[in-house]
Design a protein around this motif. Structure first.
Motif, PDB file in Angstrom:
ATOM      1  N   LEU A   1     -54.802  29.088   0.573  1.00 32.28           N
ATOM      2  CA  LEU A   1     -55.656  30.005   1.328  1.00 32.28           C
ATOM      3  C   LEU A   1     -57.014  29.327   1.585  1.00 32.28           C
ATOM      4  O   LEU A   1     -57.396  28.418   0.848  1.00 32.28           O
TER       5      LEU A   1
ATOM      6  N   CYS B   1     -60.195  31.111   1.876  1.00 33.69           N
ATOM      7  CA  CYS B   1     -61.058  32.301   1.883  1.00 33.69           C
ATOM      8  C   CYS B   1     -62.499  31.895   2.202  1.00 33.69           C
ATOM      9  O   CYS B   1     -63.056  31.011   1.528  1.00 33.69           O
TER      10      CYS B   1
ATOM     11  N   SER C   1     -52.913  33.723  -5.725  1.00 31.00           N
ATOM     12  CA  SER C   1     -53.381  34.523  -4.586  1.00 31.00           C
ATOM     13  C   SER C   1     -52.341  35.543  -4.143  1.00 31.00           C
ATOM     14  O   SER C   1     -52.620  36.385  -3.303  1.00 31.00           O
TER      15      SER C   1
ATOM     16  N   TYR D   1     -49.814  34.835  -2.371  1.00 32.67           N
ATOM     17  CA  TYR D   1     -49.279  34.406  -1.063  1.00 32.67           C
ATOM     18  C   TYR D   1     -48.176  33.400  -1.389  1.00 32.67           C
ATOM     19  O   TYR D   1     -48.387  32.187  -1.398  1.00 32.67           O
TER      20      TYR D   1
ATOM     21  N   LYS E   1     -54.770  40.981  -1.763  1.00 32.80           N
ATOM     22  CA  LYS E   1     -56.083  40.817  -1.126  1.00 32.80           C
ATOM     23  C   LYS E   1     -56.299  41.709   0.077  1.00 32.80           C
ATOM     24  O   LYS E   1     -57.416  42.116   0.354  1.00 32.80           O
ATOM     25  N   TYR E   2     -55.220  41.955   0.846  1.00 32.07           N
ATOM     26  CA  TYR E   2     -55.380  42.649   2.132  1.00 32.07           C
ATOM     27  C   TYR E   2     -54.223  43.592   2.402  1.00 32.07           C
ATOM     28  O   TYR E   2     -53.116  43.388   1.908  1.00 32.07           O
TER      29      TYR E   2
ATOM     30  N   ASP F   1     -53.199  42.238   8.401  1.00 33.90           N
ATOM     31  CA  ASP F   1     -53.019  40.802   8.668  1.00 33.90           C
ATOM     32  C   ASP F   1     -54.166  40.206   9.485  1.00 33.90           C
ATOM     33  O   ASP F   1     -54.417  39.007   9.404  1.00 33.90           O
TER      34      ASP F   1
ATOM     35  N   ALA G   1     -56.576  39.230   6.963  1.00 38.49           N
ATOM     36  CA  ALA G   1     -56.031  38.119   6.158  1.00 38.49           C
ATOM     37  C   ALA G   1     -56.179  36.784   6.879  1.00 38.49           C
ATOM     38  O   ALA G   1     -56.484  35.760   6.260  1.00 38.49           O
TER      39      ALA G   1
ATOM     40  N   SER H   1     -59.021  34.682   5.277  1.00 38.24           N
ATOM     41  CA  SER H   1     -58.364  33.746   4.338  1.00 38.24           C
ATOM     42  C   SER H   1     -57.389  32.783   5.008  1.00 38.24           C
ATOM     43  O   SER H   1     -56.711  32.022   4.307  1.00 38.24           O
TER      44      SER H   1
ATOM     45  N   TYR I   1     -49.890  37.801   5.677  1.00 37.99           N
ATOM     46  CA  TYR I   1     -50.173  37.951   4.243  1.00 37.99           C
ATOM     47  C   TYR I   1     -49.585  39.250   3.681  1.00 37.99           C
ATOM     48  O   TYR I   1     -49.028  39.248   2.582  1.00 37.99           O
ATOM     49  N   CYS I   2     -49.723  40.346   4.428  1.00 37.93           N
ATOM     50  CA  CYS I   2     -49.400  41.656   3.828  1.00 37.93           C
ATOM     51  C   CYS I   2     -47.933  41.743   3.436  1.00 37.93           C
ATOM     52  O   CYS I   2     -47.604  42.092   2.303  1.00 37.93           O
TER      53      CYS I   2
ATOM     54  N   ASN J   1     -47.153  39.076   0.706  1.00 34.68           N
ATOM     55  CA  ASN J   1     -47.764  39.441  -0.575  1.00 34.68           C
ATOM     56  C   ASN J   1     -47.019  40.609  -1.230  1.00 34.68           C
ATOM     57  O   ASN J   1     -46.747  40.587  -2.447  1.00 34.68           O
TER      58      ASN J   1
END
Ligand code: SF4
Length: 308
Positions: free
Chosen positions: A82, A84, A154, A156, A177-178, A181, A184, A188, A193-194, A197
């Motif tokens: 990532l 970030c 993370s 991910y 984290k999120y 997207d 994200a 990051s 990501y969603c 993750n």
């Protein structure tokens, strides 16, 4: 430890070999860069063939069941998949600061921490060094290594990569984290990501279940989800927290964190140039309570930051 049976049966060595095969055209994480890391090519994470670490120390500031009384043996890997914009560790995660070592040396750092009587070995940002970590474990076991492994990531991660860790990792400590997207990617550089993750933490939960502690309150197995509240609702806390309750169960342990600070390049992103305020953080805490998530830790919002 479950990994001892995998070692004895030869399964752990097979996994080491399978994981290293992936480095020929690296697809260890969702970026699927295809870099030939065996030949020295590097992908988005910046990782090469040898493990690179920033530190290997006793850490007493993790969640109470992780640090326990003796501390957690934290090994901080360099690089990250990532990017970030607010990363406080950007010299390590994004500029690659650290020391390149062999897997033999990584095994000896694990054993050295075990001698210091830590409760576990806590690999921080480990995703891109999965093969090297498995290899170090395989080398450390015959030398007497027996501590629980923590995967502090993370979140991910790909399911097939996580499956190589089934029976190896005792405690998963992923971020969520999120829930959006767009955020994200913008914050990051983590496309999709969603879904990725949520699938990853579901697999982690399948492997280790809810958090279990020993008679001294020290974690022996299970899942702890970390969620950092961001300003302007950019972390999607009000969606992620109920999702955890509905999909992972209300017994899930959550570490809700208020410590966001606009480090690194955060000021370049609209809305990210200030700490979280009381209104934002209180809303996340309220949703946590409404979702019936009673296990875990809620970091206090620093008064000075909250009024900023
Ligand atoms: S681990 Fe690194 S090289 Fe491999 S796919 Fe992910 S970002 Fe690319």
């Amino acid at each position: 430890m479950d990994y001892f049976a995998l070692y004895k049966s030869g399964e752990l060595l097979k996994r080491v070999s399978r994981a290293y095969q992936q480095l020929l055209a690296c697809d260890l994480c969702p970026h699927d860069c295809g870099a030939n890391r065996i030949k020295g090519e590097r992908g988005i994470c910046g990782a090469g063939l040898k493990p690179k670490i920033a530190s290997a120390n006793v850490h007493r500031g993790e969640e109470p069941p992780i640090s326990g009384t003796n501390g957690s043996g934290t090994i901080f890997l360099s690089g990250c998949s990532l990017k970030c914009v607010f990363c406080q560790n950007f010299p390590i995660s994004q500029f690659g600061n650290g020391e390149e070592i062999t897997t033999v040396e990584l095994a000896s750092r694990m054993l050295k921490l075990q001698k210091q009587l830590v409760h576990n070995i806590n690999f921080v940002t480990p995703t891109h060094y999965l093969p090297q970590i498995l290899a170090a474990l395989w080398l450390a076991i015959p030398q007497g290594f027996r501590l629980p492994i923590i995967w502090n990531s993370s979140g991910y991660e790909k399911i097939d990569a996580l499956q190589l860790l089934d029976g190896v990792v005792s405690i998963y400590l992923p971020d969520m984290k999120y829930s959006d997207d767009i955020a994200a990617v913008e914050i990051s550089s983590a496309p999709d990501y969603c879904r990725i993750n949520r699938d990853a933490v579901t697999e982690m939960k399948r492997q280790v279940g809810h958090l279990q502690v020993d008679d001294n309150g020290v974690a022996v197995k299970g899942l702890i989800v970390r969620h950092l509240v961001l300003p302007e609702g950019r972390a999607g806390s009000l969606e992620t927290i109920p999702w955890i309750a509905e999909n992972l169960g209300q017994e899930t342990h959550i570490a809700l964190m208020s410590q966001y600070f606009p480090a690194h390049k955060a000021v370049e992103i609209p809305g990210m140039s200030r700490p979280v305020n009381h209104e934002e953080y209180d809303a996340a805490v309220r949703v946590l309570e409404e979702a019936g998530l009673e296990n875990g830790w809620v970091q206090e919002l620093d008064e000075e930051r909250g009024s900023a």
